[in-house]
Design a protein around this motif. Structure first.
Motif, PDB file in Angstrom:
ATOM      1  N   GLU A 174      -2.030   0.843  -2.413  1.00  7.26           N
ATOM      2  CA  GLU A 174      -1.128   1.293  -1.351  1.00  7.26           C
ATOM      3  C   GLU A 174       0.155   1.856  -1.952  1.00  7.26           C
ATOM      4  O   GLU A 174       0.669   2.888  -1.514  1.00  7.26           O
ATOM      5  CB  GLU A 174      -0.819   0.150  -0.384  1.00  7.26           C
ATOM      6  CG  GLU A 174       0.156   0.517   0.712  1.00  7.26           C
ATOM      7  CD  GLU A 174      -0.306   1.661   1.599  1.00  7.26           C
ATOM      8  OE1 GLU A 174       0.569   2.454   2.031  1.00  7.26           O
ATOM      9  OE2 GLU A 174      -1.521   1.787   1.847  1.00  7.26           O
ATOM     10  N   LYS A 175       0.678   1.184  -2.968  1.00  6.64           N
ATOM     11  CA  LYS A 175       1.908   1.651  -3.618  1.00  6.64           C
ATOM     12  C   LYS A 175       1.688   3.024  -4.256  1.00  6.64           C
ATOM     13  O   LYS A 175       2.529   3.912  -4.149  1.00  6.64           O
ATOM     14  CB  LYS A 175       2.373   0.649  -4.661  1.00  6.64           C
ATOM     15  CG  LYS A 175       3.716   0.992  -5.261  1.00  6.64           C
ATOM     16  CD  LYS A 175       4.249  -0.129  -6.131  1.00  6.64           C
ATOM     17  CE  LYS A 175       5.656   0.209  -6.606  1.00  6.64           C
ATOM     18  NZ  LYS A 175       6.246  -0.882  -7.356  1.00  6.64           N
ATOM     19  N   ILE A 176       0.550   3.202  -4.899  1.00  8.36           N
ATOM     20  CA  ILE A 176       0.220   4.489  -5.526  1.00  8.36           C
ATOM     21  C   ILE A 176       0.116   5.582  -4.466  1.00  8.36           C
ATOM     22  O   ILE A 176       0.641   6.678  -4.635  1.00  8.36           O
ATOM     23  CB  ILE A 176      -1.092   4.373  -6.340  1.00  8.36           C
ATOM     24  CG1 ILE A 176      -0.836   3.534  -7.593  1.00  8.36           C
ATOM     25  CG2 ILE A 176      -1.651   5.751  -6.690  1.00  8.36           C
ATOM     26  CD1 ILE A 176      -2.083   3.127  -8.324  1.00  8.36           C
ATOM     27  N   GLU A 177      -0.537   5.276  -3.355  1.00  8.76           N
ATOM     28  CA  GLU A 177      -0.682   6.253  -2.282  1.00  8.76           C
ATOM     29  C   GLU A 177       0.680   6.615  -1.687  1.00  8.76           C
ATOM     30  O   GLU A 177       0.959   7.778  -1.404  1.00  8.76           O
ATOM     31  CB  GLU A 177      -1.615   5.733  -1.188  1.00  8.76           C
ATOM     32  CG  GLU A 177      -1.869   6.727  -0.080  1.00  8.76           C
ATOM     33  CD  GLU A 177      -2.426   8.058  -0.546  1.00  8.76           C
ATOM     34  OE1 GLU A 177      -2.047   9.095   0.038  1.00  8.76           O
ATOM     35  OE2 GLU A 177      -3.221   8.100  -1.505  1.00  8.76           O
ATOM     36  N   GLN A 178       1.545   5.624  -1.521  1.00  9.84           N
ATOM     37  CA  GLN A 178       2.880   5.880  -0.982  1.00  9.84           C
ATOM     38  C   GLN A 178       3.669   6.799  -1.920  1.00  9.84           C
ATOM     39  O   GLN A 178       4.319   7.746  -1.471  1.00  9.84           O
ATOM     40  CB  GLN A 178       3.635   4.561  -0.774  1.00  9.84           C
ATOM     41  CG  GLN A 178       4.985   4.732  -0.139  1.00  9.84           C
ATOM     42  CD  GLN A 178       4.921   5.383   1.237  1.00  9.84           C
ATOM     43  OE1 GLN A 178       4.007   5.142   2.016  1.00  9.84           O
ATOM     44  NE2 GLN A 178       5.871   6.243   1.528  1.00  9.84           N
ATOM     45  N   LYS A 179       3.616   6.531  -3.219  1.00 14.43           N
ATOM     46  CA  LYS A 179       4.320   7.377  -4.189  1.00 14.43           C
ATOM     47  C   LYS A 179       3.747   8.794  -4.185  1.00 14.43           C
ATOM     48  O   LYS A 179       4.482   9.772  -4.308  1.00 14.43           O
ATOM     49  CB  LYS A 179       4.230   6.779  -5.602  1.00 14.43           C
ATOM     50  CG  LYS A 179       5.036   5.514  -5.757  1.00 14.43           C
ATOM     51  CD  LYS A 179       6.509   5.834  -5.733  1.00 14.43           C
ATOM     52  CE  LYS A 179       7.336   4.603  -5.989  1.00 14.43           C
ATOM     53  NZ  LYS A 179       8.765   4.861  -5.972  1.00 14.43           N
ATOM     54  N   ALA A 180       2.432   8.914  -4.037  1.00 15.70           N
ATOM     55  CA  ALA A 180       1.804  10.235  -3.992  1.00 15.70           C
ATOM     56  C   ALA A 180       2.288  11.018  -2.773  1.00 15.70           C
ATOM     57  O   ALA A 180       2.573  12.216  -2.859  1.00 15.70           O
ATOM     58  CB  ALA A 180       0.284  10.101  -3.976  1.00 15.70           C
ATOM     59  N   LYS A 181       2.409  10.336  -1.632  1.00 12.61           N
ATOM     60  CA  LYS A 181       2.914  10.993  -0.424  1.00 12.61           C
ATOM     61  C   LYS A 181       4.341  11.473  -0.636  1.00 12.61           C
ATOM     62  O   LYS A 181       4.700  12.576  -0.230  1.00 12.61           O
ATOM     63  CB  LYS A 181       2.856  10.031   0.767  1.00 12.61           C
ATOM     64  CG  LYS A 181       1.481   9.822   1.318  1.00 12.61           C
ATOM     65  CD  LYS A 181       1.509   8.847   2.489  1.00 12.61           C
ATOM     66  CE  LYS A 181       0.101   8.559   2.979  1.00 12.61           C
ATOM     67  NZ  LYS A 181       0.097   7.557   4.067  1.00 12.61           N
ATOM     68  N   GLU A 182       5.157  10.651  -1.278  1.00 11.44           N
ATOM     69  CA  GLU A 182       6.543  11.031  -1.553  1.00 11.44           C
ATOM     70  C   GLU A 182       6.608  12.268  -2.452  1.00 11.44           C
ATOM     71  O   GLU A 182       7.398  13.180  -2.209  1.00 11.44           O
ATOM     72  CB  GLU A 182       7.293   9.872  -2.216  1.00 11.44           C
ATOM     73  CG  GLU A 182       7.559   8.704  -1.292  1.00 11.44           C
ATOM     74  CD  GLU A 182       8.135   7.486  -2.014  1.00 11.44           C
ATOM     75  OE1 GLU A 182       8.607   7.626  -3.177  1.00 11.44           O
ATOM     76  OE2 GLU A 182       8.099   6.390  -1.433  1.00 11.44           O
ATOM     77  N   ARG A 183       5.761  12.291  -3.486  1.00  9.11           N
ATOM     78  CA  ARG A 183       5.757  13.450  -4.386  1.00  9.11           C
ATOM     79  C   ARG A 183       5.300  14.712  -3.660  1.00  9.11           C
ATOM     80  O   ARG A 183       5.846  15.794  -3.879  1.00  9.11           O
ATOM     81  CB  ARG A 183       4.879  13.172  -5.607  1.00  9.11           C
ATOM     82  CG  ARG A 183       5.530  12.245  -6.614  1.00  9.11           C
ATOM     83  CD  ARG A 183       4.763  12.190  -7.919  1.00  9.11           C
ATOM     84  NE  ARG A 183       3.390  11.743  -7.784  1.00  9.11           N
ATOM     85  CZ  ARG A 183       3.015  10.464  -7.712  1.00  9.11           C
ATOM     86  NH1 ARG A 183       3.916   9.505  -7.750  1.00  9.11           N
ATOM     87  NH2 ARG A 183       1.743  10.140  -7.611  1.00  9.11           N
ATOM     88  N   ARG A 184       4.288  14.593  -2.797  1.00  8.97           N
ATOM     89  CA  ARG A 184       3.826  15.761  -2.030  1.00  8.97           C
ATOM     90  C   ARG A 184       4.938  16.281  -1.128  1.00  8.97           C
ATOM     91  O   ARG A 184       5.148  17.490  -1.019  1.00  8.97           O
ATOM     92  CB  ARG A 184       2.580  15.401  -1.209  1.00  8.97           C
ATOM     93  CG  ARG A 184       1.302  15.344  -2.026  1.00  8.97           C
ATOM     94  CD  ARG A 184       0.069  15.255  -1.146  1.00  8.97           C
ATOM     95  NE  ARG A 184      -0.035  14.014  -0.407  1.00  8.97           N
ATOM     96  CZ  ARG A 184      -0.662  12.909  -0.836  1.00  8.97           C
ATOM     97  NH1 ARG A 184      -1.245  12.909  -2.009  1.00  8.97           N
ATOM     98  NH2 ARG A 184      -0.716  11.831  -0.089  1.00  8.97           N
ATOM     99  N   LYS A 185       5.651  15.358  -0.490  1.00  4.06           N
ATOM    100  CA  LYS A 185       6.747  15.744   0.385  1.00  4.06           C
ATOM    101  C   LYS A 185       7.833  16.461  -0.413  1.00  4.06           C
ATOM    102  O   LYS A 185       8.361  17.502   0.023  1.00  4.06           O
ATOM    103  CB  LYS A 185       7.331  14.512   1.077  1.00  4.06           C
ATOM    104  CG  LYS A 185       8.424  14.835   2.065  1.00  4.06           C
ATOM    105  CD  LYS A 185       8.961  13.577   2.733  1.00  4.06           C
ATOM    106  CE  LYS A 185      10.116  13.918   3.657  1.00  4.06           C
ATOM    107  NZ  LYS A 185      10.712  12.718   4.248  1.00  4.06           N
ATOM    108  N   GLN A 186       8.179  15.946  -1.588  1.00  2.00           N
ATOM    109  CA  GLN A 186       9.190  16.578  -2.438  1.00  2.00           C
ATOM    110  C   GLN A 186       8.755  17.976  -2.860  1.00  2.00           C
ATOM    111  O   GLN A 186       9.554  18.909  -2.878  1.00  2.00           O
ATOM    112  CB  GLN A 186       9.468  15.718  -3.671  1.00  2.00           C
ATOM    113  CG  GLN A 186      10.206  14.445  -3.357  1.00  2.00           C
ATOM    114  CD  GLN A 186      10.264  13.502  -4.558  1.00  2.00           C
ATOM    115  OE1 GLN A 186       9.585  13.705  -5.573  1.00  2.00           O
ATOM    116  NE2 GLN A 186      11.083  12.463  -4.445  1.00  2.00           N
TER     117      GLN A 186
END
Length: 168
Positions: free
Chosen positions: A148-160
């Motif tokens: 879940e933490k990895i997926e959350q960080k991936a979403k943040e990077r995509r948003k950036q």
């Protein structure tokens, strides 16, 4: 379908140029190591000792396979082509070009043959498969919370990335 092949081919060529340009003889600072892209998603996750040992084994296995593929790729391009790519990249950087334009200039300067392009594309395909396999193996040893933490960080990077694209 043809457009997807062209995009994948260009991506493989850009990856080659990026690797050639990164191979400038510079080493990471003492105590620091460049993280293989296949494992960079783990930087924000705390692993248990057992998980870390398993990840290290996967990393070694992946590293051996990727090293062989890099050697195969390096045998495709001549020293003169490498030199031309590095010089073109240096000039593009000096002209204030951004990374995609620098890579494009480097690839164009290499003047790759169709045969070289096909071989590089195949090596790129193999490299992506090795990286995907390594990621899947690592993900299989993680807990639900870690995933879940990895997926959350991936979403943040995509948003950036989206925000940067919209600014450009």
């Amino acid at each position: 379908m043809r457009a997807a092949g062209v995009v994948l081919g260009l991506a493989a060529l850009l990856a080659l140029a990026g690797n050639l340009l990164a191979a400038d003889g510079k080493k990471p600072a003492e105590g620091k190591h460049r993280e293989a892209p296949a494992f960079s998603f783990l930087k924000d996750v705390e692993l248990t000792a057992d998980q870390q040992a398993k990840v290290n084994e996967i990393r070694k296995e992946c590293g051996r396979k990727l090293k062989a593929l890099h050697e195969k790729r390096d045998g495709i391009v001549t020293a003169d082509q490498n030199k031309a790519a590095k010089e073109a990249a240096k000039e593009a950087k000096a002209a204030g070009k951004k990374q995609p334009e620098v890579l494009k200039a480097a690839v164009e300067a290499m003047k790759l043959t169709d045969d070289q392009k096909a071989k590089i594309k195949e090596v790129g395909k193999e490299s992506r498969a090795v990286s995907k396999e390594a990621r899947e193996k690592v993900m299989s040893i993680l807990t639900a919370e870690q995933k879940e933490k990895i997926e959350q960080k991936a979403k943040e990077r995509r948003k950036q990335r989206q925000e940067r694209k919209s600014e450009a």
